[in-house]
Design an enzyme around this catalytic site. Structure first.
Site, PDB file in Angstrom:
ATOM      1  CG  LEU A   1     -51.031  19.095 -25.754  1.00  0.00           C
ATOM      2  CD1 LEU A   1     -51.039  19.758 -24.390  1.00  0.00           C
ATOM      3  CD2 LEU A   1     -52.515  18.679 -26.119  1.00  0.00           C
ATOM      4  CG  HIS A   2     -43.991  19.466 -26.552  1.00  0.00           C
ATOM      5  ND1 HIS A   2     -44.721  21.071 -25.532  1.00  0.00           N
ATOM      6  CD2 HIS A   2     -42.917  18.923 -25.853  1.00  0.00           C
ATOM      7  CE1 HIS A   2     -43.405  21.608 -25.173  1.00  0.00           C
ATOM      8  NE2 HIS A   2     -42.219  20.270 -24.839  1.00  0.00           N
ATOM      9  NE  ARG A   3     -43.434  20.335 -20.343  1.00  0.00           N
ATOM     10  CZ  ARG A   3     -42.280  20.742 -20.754  1.00  0.00           C
ATOM     11  NH1 ARG A   3     -41.618  19.750 -20.903  1.00  0.00           N
ATOM     12  NH2 ARG A   3     -42.071  22.032 -20.628  1.00  0.00           N
TER      13      ARG A   3
ATOM     14  NE  ARG B   1     -43.971  13.646 -27.235  1.00  0.00           N
ATOM     15  CZ  ARG B   1     -43.881  12.642 -26.456  1.00  0.00           C
ATOM     16  NH1 ARG B   1     -42.479  11.870 -27.583  1.00  0.00           N
ATOM     17  NH2 ARG B   1     -43.876  11.378 -25.816  1.00  0.00           N
TER      18      ARG B   1
END
Length: 361
Positions: free
Chosen positions: A206-208, A239
């Site tokens: 998960l990073h967006r 992130r």
């Protein structure tokens, strides 16, 4: 033929690996420039060693920053390198700030640009990647498309004459690493503590920005992952770690076992042995498809629409609305449908090199 490849982020290094390998078996010259967009060793260095990529000829060390500052720094640094090298092609990969910066630097110097992975579209203008890929395609001289769908997008935008279907280079490396994993017969290494590779588990990333910048959304996604009925190996992108800390959200809770991002071989091994994948990554959803693992994509759209056919990939963007159904989607069994070969058969890198050589002026 001299080709100057510009990369800067983890997904681009995966795409670079088969190109670099196949170029090494030719008489062509391959110059590698790393912008340093991903400067964390776990997001960059391990991919060079793990995928057998030679050390870059030039490392710009740009690092993090706002989109404008990062792209501007790259543009300033890349221009004299491209001008001094004067390659036959500047080869850019994917859709990062490194991609658009190298494209702009080259076209201003009248050096031909080839875009590998051209024609992908999410049609979501909130994504910085969408701006990068569209602008790159319209500026580049040669568009190397991975799929028939990408070719159709390029034709719709009036770019058919510059477009060539070469297949997806990520298939080249994914299948090679998959076969090595299967041949070794070993369980995956470096999974988060608490994940038993002999028992069912999910791989999650998960990073967006759309999933991590808003505290309420990130908290809801973490809560949904934590409530899943099987352990979740959350391979935490820097992130995600930073945004969760800023929001005061504890990632290690419930079903979630937090670990570090894995080298490519480790990620493929973890996915092969998993029950399935939950991600907002473009690359991982396609790799899950190639590896025969069901994927739940935490986005409202995907560039890789072929993965949706047969139920291999399911879009599940909102845990608030899906409730208990979200857990069902995330842990569903693998479909029984044949995935076919929409991304090619693992020869995209060699096809790319052949196309570049045939079009040298």
């Amino acid at each position: 033929m001299k080709v100057l490849s510009v990369v800067g982020a983890r997904p681009q290094l995966v795409k670079l690996a088969p190109v670099s390998d196949d170029m090494s078996n030719t008489d062509h010259t391959h110059v590698l420039v790393h912008t340093g967009q991903h400067y964390d060793a776990e997001m960059s260095d391990v991919f060079f060693s793990g995928l057998g990529i030679p050390d870059p000829d030039v490392h710009l060390g740009v690092g993090s920053g706002s989109h404008g500052a990062q792209t501007g720094s790259m543009l300033t640094a890349l221009e004299p390198i491209i001008d001094s090298q004067r390659p036959d092609w500047v080869l850019v990969y994917g859709d990062t700030n490194s991609t658009i910066a190298a494209t702009l630097a080259a076209v201003k110097l009248h050096v031909p640009v080839a875009h590998l992975e051209a024609g992908l579209r999410s049609f979501n203008r909130r994504m910085p990647e969408e701006h990068n890929r569209v602008l790159t395609d319209h500026a580049a001289d040669l568009l190397l498309a991975p799929t028939e769908t990408a070719m159709k997008h390029l034709a719709t935008e009036g770019l058919a004459e510059r477009s060539v279907l070469v297949g997806d280079v990520m298939v080249d490396v994914c299948l090679k690493v998959r076969d090595a994993v299967r041949a070794s017969g070993e369980a995956p290494h470096d999974l988060p503590t608490g994940i038993d590779p002999s028992e069912p588990y999910l791989v999650a990333t998960l990073h967006r920005p759309d999933n991590t910048d808003d505290r309420d959304r990130l908290a809801a996604l973490v809560e949904a992952l934590a409530a899943l009925p099987v352990p979740v190996a959350l391979l935490a992108h820097p992130r995600l770690v930073n945004r969760a800390a800023a929001h005061g959200i504890e990632l290690q809770q419930g079903a979630i076992q937090v670990g570090r991002p894995l080298p490519y071989g480790g990620l493929i091994a973890a996915t092969v042995h998993s029950r399935g994948v939950v991600t907002d990554s473009g690359g991982l959803q396609k790799e899950a498809f190639l590896l025969g693992r069901p994927c739940t994509t935490i986005r409202p759209e995907t560039e890789w629409v072929e993965t949706l056919e047969g139920g291999w990939n399911v879009l599940a963007p909102d845990p608030h609305l899906m409730g208990d159904t979200w857990a069902g989607v995330a842990t569903r069994p693998a479909p029984q449908t044949d995935i076919g070969a929409p991304y090619g058969v693992g020869k995209a890198a060699q096809t790319t090199i052949d196309v570049l050589a045939s079009r040298c002026s």
